[in-house]
Motif scaffolding. Structure first.
Motif, short mmCIF file in Angstrom:
data_model
loop_
_atom_site.label_atom_id
_atom_site.label_comp_id
_atom_site.label_asym_id
_atom_site.label_seq_id
_atom_site.Cartn_x
_atom_site.Cartn_y
_atom_site.Cartn_z
N ALA A 11 29.08 34.28 -10.37
CA ALA A 11 29.90 35.37 -9.86
C ALA A 11 29.10 36.66 -10.04
O ALA A 11 28.27 36.78 -10.94
N GLY A 12 29.35 37.62 -9.16
CA GLY A 12 28.69 38.91 -9.27
C GLY A 12 27.94 39.29 -8.01
O GLY A 12 27.49 38.43 -7.25
N SER A 13 27.82 40.59 -7.77
CA SER A 13 27.22 41.06 -6.53
C SER A 13 25.76 40.67 -6.40
O SER A 13 25.28 40.38 -5.30
N VAL A 14 25.02 40.65 -7.51
CA VAL A 14 23.60 40.29 -7.44
C VAL A 14 23.44 38.83 -7.04
O VAL A 14 22.64 38.49 -6.16
N ALA A 15 24.19 37.94 -7.68
CA ALA A 15 24.14 36.53 -7.30
C ALA A 15 24.54 36.33 -5.84
O ALA A 15 23.92 35.55 -5.11
N TYR A 16 25.55 37.07 -5.41
CA TYR A 16 26.07 36.91 -4.04
C TYR A 16 25.07 37.38 -2.99
O TYR A 16 24.78 36.66 -2.02
N TYR A 17 24.50 38.56 -3.17
CA TYR A 17 23.62 39.13 -2.15
C TYR A 17 22.22 38.52 -2.15
O TYR A 17 21.51 38.60 -1.14
N TYR A 18 21.83 37.92 -3.25
CA TYR A 18 20.52 37.27 -3.31
C TYR A 18 20.66 35.75 -3.43
O TYR A 18 19.79 35.09 -3.99
N GLN A 19 21.74 35.21 -2.90
CA GLN A 19 22.03 33.79 -3.16
C GLN A 19 21.00 32.85 -2.56
O GLN A 19 20.78 31.76 -3.08
N ASP A 20 20.33 33.26 -1.48
CA ASP A 20 19.30 32.40 -0.91
C ASP A 20 18.13 32.25 -1.89
O ASP A 20 17.61 31.14 -2.10
N ILE A 21 17.73 33.35 -2.52
CA ILE A 21 16.66 33.30 -3.51
C ILE A 21 17.12 32.55 -4.75
O ILE A 21 16.39 31.73 -5.32
N LEU A 22 18.37 32.79 -5.17
CA LEU A 22 18.92 32.15 -6.35
C LEU A 22 18.98 30.64 -6.19
O LEU A 22 18.58 29.88 -7.09
N LYS A 23 19.47 30.19 -5.05
CA LYS A 23 19.55 28.74 -4.81
C LYS A 23 18.17 28.09 -4.84
O LYS A 23 18.01 26.98 -5.36
N ASN A 24 17.20 28.78 -4.28
CA ASN A 24 15.84 28.24 -4.27
C ASN A 24 15.29 28.09 -5.69
O ASN A 24 14.68 27.07 -6.02
N VAL A 25 15.54 29.09 -6.54
CA VAL A 25 15.10 29.02 -7.94
C VAL A 25 15.77 27.85 -8.65
O VAL A 25 15.11 27.09 -9.39
N LEU A 26 17.07 27.69 -8.45
CA LEU A 26 17.80 26.59 -9.11
C LEU A 26 17.26 25.23 -8.66
O LEU A 26 17.08 24.33 -9.48
N GLU A 27 17.02 25.09 -7.38
CA GLU A 27 16.53 23.81 -6.86
C GLU A 27 15.14 23.48 -7.39
O GLU A 27 14.83 22.32 -7.68
N ILE A 28 14.28 24.50 -7.53
CA ILE A 28 12.96 24.28 -8.11
C ILE A 28 13.07 23.75 -9.53
O ILE A 28 12.28 22.91 -9.97
N LEU A 29 14.09 24.21 -10.26
CA LEU A 29 14.30 23.79 -11.65
C LEU A 29 15.19 22.55 -11.75
O LEU A 29 15.63 22.18 -12.84
#
Length: 281
Positions: A243-261
């Motif tokens: 939750a949060g605006s940073v996670a929401y607006y950068y979710q494409d980058i966030l998802k990519n980081v999670l998948e790499i890990l």
């Protein structure tokens, strides 16, 4: 007359509110409320000017989830301000924004709930309660991946001439008032340095396709994941919600980081209020 119930999700920059009764619901925002930075006397004007005028009818129950509300003692300024300003309430619960995020994101299922807004936090939630949190050390010592962390990192790069020339010139044109002395004054003398630095994360969002800034955000999310998420034994087996605006607006980058890990992305919401409405209804 049937009473309404009021839910708040509060960070250091803003508070999202929703009030619901039999005739419907109404959402609005106010300034952030954080008892780590504000006294009861400082919270009361925010409630009187920005919250009370938005209330529909008589409020019976208040569920307030906020940054800085770690326990009964730290939550007391918020509780006292709500009690004074909304005297009709016969039940007021003030708890951490982390518990609000966990209930809003996970509902009654187990999962890892994370906050990436002005600040950052995390917790493993068993479907009822928060079982464990890898404690955040706040703005100066932690909050990796948050808006304040991204903004602070950007400003340091700017002041130390580490931005690519095109970004340096663009930042200087957009923020002509930013120099070493003004930044140090806001960092060490003025209130809410976390809000000040978080305001610069908008520049990153506006230019997030730039490889330098995309790498800045990706690196910050990777640090957050390794420092906090990966330390939970359940990290590889449950969804990771945000939750949060940073996670929401950068979710494409966030998802990519999670998948790499090899982490499984879950729900990513700008605010957990939608889930909290479902939880309490």
């Amino acid at each position: 007359m049937q009473k309404s119930y009021l839910i708040a999700d509060s960070g250091s920059t803003k508070t999202d509110w929703v009030i619901k009764n039999s005739s419907g619901e109404h959402s609005f925002q106010s300034a952030g409320i954080n008892p780590f930075y504000q006294t009861t006397e400082e919270i009361i004007p925010v409630l009187e000017k920005e919250v009370v005028p938005n209330l529909m009818g008589t409020v019976g129950k208040i569920y307030f989830f906020g940054a800085g509300c770690a326990d009964e003692k730290t939550s007391r300024p918020v509780f006292d301000a709500l009690t004074k300003c909304i005297s009709s309430a016969d039940m007021i619960e003030v708890a951490s924004d982390m518990l609000g995020a966990a209930r809003g994101l996970c509902g009654h299922e187990a999962g890892l709930a994370c906050i990436l807004g002005t600040g950052a936090n995390n917790a493993f939630y068993d479907g009822t309660n928060i079982v464990r949190s890898i404690g955040s050390l706040g703005f100066w010592l932690g909050d990796e991946g948050s808006g304040s962390y991204l903004g602070k990192t950007l400003v340091v790069h700017f002041l130390q001439n580490e931005l690519p020339e095109h970004l340096h010139l663009k930042f200087a044109a957009q923020f002509p008032e930013v120099n070493r002395l003004s930044v140090l004054d806001n960092a060490y003398k003025k209130p809410y340095p976390n809000r000040y630095f978080a305001s610069f994360s908008k520049f990153i969002a506006e230019n997030k396709s730039d490889p330098f800034l995309e790498n800045l955000v990706s690196s910050a999310f990777a640090i957050f994941a390794k420092k906090y998420i990966c330390k939970h034994p359940e990290a590889q087996t449950v969804p990771i919600h945000f939750a949060g605006s940073v996670a929401y607006y950068y979710q494409d980058i966030l998802k990519n980081v999670l998948e790499i890990l090899n982490l499984k992305p879950g729900r990513i919401l700008r605010s957990p209020l939608e889930g909290l409405l479902q939880y309490y209804s």
